[in-house]
Design an enzyme around this catalytic site. Structure first.
Site, PDB file in Angstrom:
ATOM      1  N   PRO A  10       9.611  -0.832  -3.836  1.00 37.39           N
ATOM      2  CG  PRO A  10       8.027  -1.530  -5.379  1.00 37.39           C
ATOM      3  CD  PRO A  10       9.190  -2.023  -4.586  1.00 37.39           C
ATOM      4  CG  ASN A  11       5.760   3.434  -4.394  1.00 34.19           C
ATOM      5  OD1 ASN A  11       6.096   4.425  -5.044  1.00 34.19           O
ATOM      6  ND2 ASN A  11       5.072   2.435  -4.910  1.00 34.19           N
ATOM      7  NE  ARG A  18       3.485   4.264  -0.264  1.00 38.10           N
ATOM      8  CZ  ARG A  18       3.730   2.957  -0.293  1.00 38.10           C
ATOM      9  NH1 ARG A  18       4.759   2.463   0.345  1.00 38.10           N
ATOM     10  NH2 ARG A  18       2.955   2.173  -0.974  1.00 38.10           N
ATOM     11  CE1 TYR A  23       2.353   1.188   3.658  1.00 40.64           C
ATOM     12  CE2 TYR A  23       1.510   3.095   2.455  1.00 40.64           C
ATOM     13  CZ  TYR A  23       1.675   1.726   2.576  1.00 40.64           C
ATOM     14  OH  TYR A  23       1.150   0.881   1.626  1.00 40.64           O
ATOM     15  CG  ASN A  74       7.934  -3.601   2.951  1.00 42.85           C
ATOM     16  OD1 ASN A  74       7.225  -4.033   2.034  1.00 42.85           O
ATOM     17  ND2 ASN A  74       7.523  -2.660   3.786  1.00 42.85           N
ATOM     18  CB  ALA A  77       2.993  -2.883  -5.018  1.00 49.14           C
ATOM     19  CD  GLU A  98       6.422 -10.861   2.177  1.00 46.81           C
ATOM     20  OE1 GLU A  98       7.019 -11.560   1.333  1.00 46.81           O
ATOM     21  OE2 GLU A  98       5.188 -10.717   2.192  1.00 46.81           O
ATOM     22  CG  HIS A 100       3.938  -6.517   4.106  1.00 46.18           C
ATOM     23  ND1 HIS A 100       4.362  -5.983   2.920  1.00 46.18           N
ATOM     24  CD2 HIS A 100       4.022  -7.861   3.983  1.00 46.18           C
ATOM     25  CE1 HIS A 100       4.672  -6.973   2.105  1.00 46.18           C
ATOM     26  NE2 HIS A 100       4.484  -8.124   2.730  1.00 46.18           N
ATOM     27  NE  ARG A 107      -3.371  -0.511   2.928  1.00 46.36           N
ATOM     28  CZ  ARG A 107      -2.254  -0.102   2.318  1.00 46.36           C
ATOM     29  NH1 ARG A 107      -1.076  -0.646   2.650  1.00 46.36           N
ATOM     30  NH2 ARG A 107      -2.311   0.828   1.385  1.00 46.36           N
TER      31      ARG A 107
HETATM   32  C1  DQA Z   1       3.552  -2.516   2.094  1.00 47.27           C
HETATM   33  C2  DQA Z   1       2.165  -3.048   1.709  1.00 47.27           C
HETATM   34  C3  DQA Z   1       2.042  -3.163   0.198  1.00 47.27           C
HETATM   35  O1  DQA Z   1       0.740  -3.630  -0.154  1.00 47.27           O
HETATM   36  C4  DQA Z   1       2.243  -1.816  -0.454  1.00 47.27           C
HETATM   37  O2  DQA Z   1       2.186  -1.936  -1.857  1.00 47.27           O
HETATM   38  C5  DQA Z   1       3.496  -1.150  -0.011  1.00 47.27           C
HETATM   39  C6  DQA Z   1       3.868  -1.227   1.400  1.00 47.27           C
HETATM   40  C7  DQA Z   1       3.666  -2.289   3.615  1.00 47.27           C
HETATM   41  O3  DQA Z   1       4.792  -2.147   4.076  1.00 47.27           O
HETATM   42  O4  DQA Z   1       2.659  -2.201   4.305  1.00 47.27           O
HETATM   43  O5  DQA Z   1       4.159  -0.478  -0.781  1.00 47.27           O
HETATM   44  O6  DQA Z   1       4.520  -3.494   1.744  1.00 47.27           O
END
Ligand code: DQA
Length: 143
Positions: A10-11, A18, A23, A74, A77, A98, A100, A107
């Protein structure tokens, strides 16, 4: 040729828009292009799925079983609370890294815990989009 699935949660479709201070400025299409080009250099076929839905991510993980040599995930959240994605990774039994983009440890406290990482071979955090390239290098070069 290795077949690697890059699965973003997500996102991550909002990359470039964003919170660019966290990011970066590269958008999702740019991220896929950079990974695809790196895959060509390393002799890997790269496949991309992004979803904002937990069920679609789980379906993609199930579908990876016996199809892909590796998953770079990835989970966004969902990382921090999706036991369903953790279970799906165990069920699929495909080597997974995984990634990030941000350094989750710098954070909010809720980002410090990954419930999905224990189902993965390893985790890369805080290296920006390079984390995906590093994970791809791992799958292609590991001995
Ligand atoms: C993330 C870190 C997560 O905490 C966050 O919710 C994301 C992006 C990252 O790539 O840094 O959506 O996975």
């Amino acid at each position: 040729m290795k077949k690697i699935l890059i699965l973003n949660g997500p996102n991550l479709n909002m990359l470039g828009i964003r919170e660019p201070g966290i990011y970066g400025n590269m958008d999702y299409a740019g991220l896929c292009e950079v990974i695809k080009q790196e895959g060509e250099k390393l002799g890997a076929e790269t496949y991309f799925i992004q979803s904002n839905s937990e069920g679609a991510i789980i379906d993609a993980i199930h579908g990876a079983r016996g199809v892909y040599d590796g998953i770079i995930i990835n989970p966004g959240a969902y990382t921090h609370y999706s036991y369903a994605i953790f279970d799906a990774l165990l069920a699929a039994d495909v080597p997974t890294v995984e990634v990030h983009i941000s350094n989750v440890h710098k954070r909010e406290d809720f980002r410090h815990k990954s419930v999905t990482a224990p189902a993965c071979e390893g985790q890369i955090v805080g290296l920006g989009v390079y984390g995906y390239i590093a994970a791809l290098g791992y799958f292609c070069r590991k001995v």
